[in-house]
Design a protein around this motif. Sequence first.
Motif, PDB file in Angstrom:
ATOM      1  N   GLY A 207       0.798  -1.215   0.000  1.00 16.62           N
ATOM      2  CA  GLY A 207       0.000   0.000   0.000  1.00 16.62           C
ATOM      3  C   GLY A 207       0.832   1.267   0.000  1.00 16.62           C
ATOM      4  O   GLY A 207       0.422   2.290   0.555  1.00 16.62           O
ATOM      5  N   GLY A 208       2.021   1.202  -0.606  1.00 14.39           N
ATOM      6  CA  GLY A 208       2.876   2.372  -0.680  1.00 14.39           C
ATOM      7  C   GLY A 208       3.679   2.651   0.573  1.00 14.39           C
ATOM      8  O   GLY A 208       4.350   3.681   0.657  1.00 14.39           O
ATOM      9  N   LYS A 209       3.651   1.746   1.545  1.00 13.73           N
ATOM     10  CA  LYS A 209       4.361   1.958   2.807  1.00 13.73           C
ATOM     11  C   LYS A 209       5.262   0.770   3.114  1.00 13.73           C
ATOM     12  O   LYS A 209       5.007  -0.349   2.687  1.00 13.73           O
ATOM     13  CB  LYS A 209       3.362   2.141   3.962  1.00 13.73           C
ATOM     14  N   GLU A 210       6.309   1.042   3.876  1.00  5.46           N
ATOM     15  CA  GLU A 210       7.170  -0.015   4.377  1.00  5.46           C
ATOM     16  C   GLU A 210       6.645  -0.494   5.727  1.00  5.46           C
ATOM     17  O   GLU A 210       6.263   0.316   6.575  1.00  5.46           O
ATOM     18  CB  GLU A 210       8.612   0.475   4.530  1.00  5.46           C
ATOM     19  N   HIS A 211       6.633  -1.799   5.911  1.00  3.59           N
ATOM     20  CA  HIS A 211       6.139  -2.399   7.149  1.00  3.59           C
ATOM     21  C   HIS A 211       7.274  -3.198   7.788  1.00  3.59           C
ATOM     22  O   HIS A 211       7.645  -4.266   7.297  1.00  3.59           O
ATOM     23  CB  HIS A 211       4.933  -3.294   6.867  1.00  3.59           C
TER      24      HIS A 211
ATOM     25  N   GLY B 203       2.848  -6.991  -2.942  1.00  5.03           N
ATOM     26  CA  GLY B 203       2.223  -5.684  -2.793  1.00  5.03           C
ATOM     27  C   GLY B 203       0.726  -5.812  -2.634  1.00  5.03           C
ATOM     28  O   GLY B 203       0.162  -6.907  -2.606  1.00  5.03           O
ATOM     29  N   SER B 204       0.088  -4.674  -2.537  1.00  6.16           N
ATOM     30  CA  SER B 204      -1.361  -4.623  -2.357  1.00  6.16           C
ATOM     31  C   SER B 204      -2.062  -4.929  -3.673  1.00  6.16           C
ATOM     32  O   SER B 204      -1.611  -4.505  -4.742  1.00  6.16           O
ATOM     33  CB  SER B 204      -1.767  -3.230  -1.876  1.00  6.16           C
ATOM     34  N   PRO B 205      -3.210  -5.623  -3.595  1.00  9.45           N
ATOM     35  CA  PRO B 205      -3.964  -5.894  -4.828  1.00  9.45           C
ATOM     36  C   PRO B 205      -4.624  -4.651  -5.398  1.00  9.45           C
ATOM     37  O   PRO B 205      -5.035  -4.660  -6.560  1.00  9.45           O
ATOM     38  CB  PRO B 205      -5.018  -6.906  -4.375  1.00  9.45           C
ATOM     39  N   GLY B 206      -4.718  -3.582  -4.599  1.00  4.57           N
ATOM     40  CA  GLY B 206      -5.434  -2.396  -5.046  1.00  4.57           C
ATOM     41  C   GLY B 206      -4.651  -1.111  -4.929  1.00  4.57           C
ATOM     42  O   GLY B 206      -5.238  -0.043  -4.750  1.00  4.57           O
ATOM     43  N   TYR B 207      -3.325  -1.185  -5.004  1.00  2.00           N
ATOM     44  CA  TYR B 207      -2.493   0.021  -4.896  1.00  2.00           C
ATOM     45  C   TYR B 207      -1.728   0.233  -6.187  1.00  2.00           C
ATOM     46  O   TYR B 207      -1.150  -0.712  -6.721  1.00  2.00           O
ATOM     47  CB  TYR B 207      -1.508  -0.103  -3.730  1.00  2.00           C
ATOM     48  N   PRO B 208      -1.694   1.436  -6.718  1.00  3.62           N
ATOM     49  CA  PRO B 208      -2.265   2.670  -6.154  1.00  3.62           C
ATOM     50  C   PRO B 208      -3.759   2.821  -6.415  1.00  3.62           C
ATOM     51  O   PRO B 208      -4.368   3.778  -5.930  1.00  3.62           O
ATOM     52  CB  PRO B 208      -1.470   3.759  -6.872  1.00  3.62           C
TER      53      PRO B 208
END
Length: 657
Positions: A211-215, A343-348
């Motif tokens: 989602g555009g962020k590092e975790h 990555g996220s399935p819906g990002y961006p």
Amino acid sequence: MSSTDQQQPTPLWQPDPALAAGTRIVRFQQWAAQQYGAPTGDYAELHAWSVNNLDTFWTAVADWFDVRFSTPPSAALADSAMPGAVWFPGASLNYAEHALRHGEVDAHADQPAILHLDESGADPQVLTWAELRLQVGALAAELRRLGVRPGDRVSAYVPNVPQAAVALLATAAVGAIWTSCAPDFGARSVLDRFQQLEPVVLFAVDGYRYGGKEHDRTGIVAELRRELPSLRHVVHIPLLGTPAPEGALAWDDLLAGKQQPVFEQVPFDHPLWVLYSSGTTGLPKAIVQGHGGIVVEHLKQAGLHLDLGPEDRFFWYTSTGWMMWNFLLAGLLVGASIVTYDGSPGYPDTAAQWRIAERARVTVFGTSAAYVSACAKADLHPARDLDLSRLRAIGTTGSPLPPDGFRWIYDRVSPDIWLASVSGGTDLCSCFVGGVPTLPVYLGEIQAPSLGAAVESWDVNGKPLTGEVGELVCTRPIPSMPLRFWNDPDGTRYHDSYFDTYPGVWRHGDWITVTPRGSVIIHGRSDSTLNRQGVRMGSADIYEVVERLPEIRESLVIGLEQPDGGYWMPLFVVLADGAVLDDALRTAVASALREQLSPRHVPDEVIAVPALPHTLTGKRLEVPIKRILSGTPLAQAVNPGSLDNPDALAPFLRLAR
């Protein structure tokens, strides 16, 4: 739309006869007719032969795909009892050898085995077949040097990146047993799984991007190291670029001495990996599957049912905590290039997965039914906006794909796409029912039961049904069914999970309709069935209608028997941004259900909630919520560590009687 709404429905898609004639399943049938007496008729005849002659059919599959037995089996099926079927006795082989053998051929060595993408939008990172073999060989040699032996457990806390595939294949090459969790799992969820197996090695990332962020996950990895006393070695995979912590081995160091892999030859039923059920109550079921069963089942499913081969690029949006990641690797078994994505399935935005298909030139694209529904709600036009010219097939799973999802794919992706909706389970790491490249696609229906899968719909008395809703059962064994559950020494938990309703017959826990055409409609889980006035109803039908309304993002319906003999059926909804649950929306919900389904489908109450809880693999929590609303204490109803959002339970706990 059910099969009874229209006696002679028009297919949404029919295969081109010339292309169908060239599919692997047709070539297999023609060859098997000459070599093993298979019928030369339609798919229904081939399927009947496959389930009525299991020993011959699976012998043919192993022969057709050239399964490498280092010691030959005395038969394909020596004992067909369920549970306890005995497959390919005497045979030895190795899963990793089959997954990597395409790279033995010089002409293929420099072709992509894995193409990896992430949220950055950069071009795919390519790992060739030659490079994959050398990395697996190096890591397998290091695992042996570290003392890892056949039967030892190797765990991984990694996302869907090439390192995960390399680590699994190296583990399998050694004969050790693989198990993995995605890094979005919390420490408790991981420990509930890994502590059962007592792994000796942990592959772990320092974090992941989503989602555009590092975790950052270094704290959780440190907790795993403390709470897993069986660990002898931890391997640090620096996706976020951090140095290896004290006492951990560096991933790159283990891959430095590249060499060709050496494959431990193990019995057909030697454990390959352990997968986990969703585990909403108690500890997750630790499901053990074997080298041989996975090899032959995945060759059949990927090669014949998805028609995958060396010319294909195979993508399925998944995580390492879901069986579809293990199934994605089946592409390697048939020589296809697999596409991994972290990555996220819906990002961006919602179109993210379709851009993966464009960037990697995907030919077979797999996703969830929920993603297709989200695309329809977002009014996406992938065919108009992207180059999907290489895409020939779309697979969906995770939950039943509603008819609107079928329509959207044929309207907005391509009218000439093969939609291979599938349904199976972690339990066999494959499909009971799914795609057949030679059959038509009908609205809301899965094409057919898979070859070798004796799937039927049964009533409560064990009578087969056609055109009516019944329990999905499998009356004959499949090679990839569990060898056992871990820590289930007498097999009681395994037996009670599948065989307590119909002795000797696998009951899967889904409501299905087998149509007169032989196609299959999945209605949802049978243990969360709605039953009003003696009529059984599937929740998936309600979701399909309700979630078509633009004001409703997601929904959950529960049916509760009341102490006074009544029946309460509330519908919980998560509203779209800006929507309000007022009388007009309640009326719209009731009208849509009454007109499109029946008056019985109209809920007694519509209740707005901020969010719905799901399992860590994204499934709706119907049964645990039903238990909570019935008054079952939280600790007995659900393990909060198995949920994506435990806080979403709060409204249901307040409503509990």
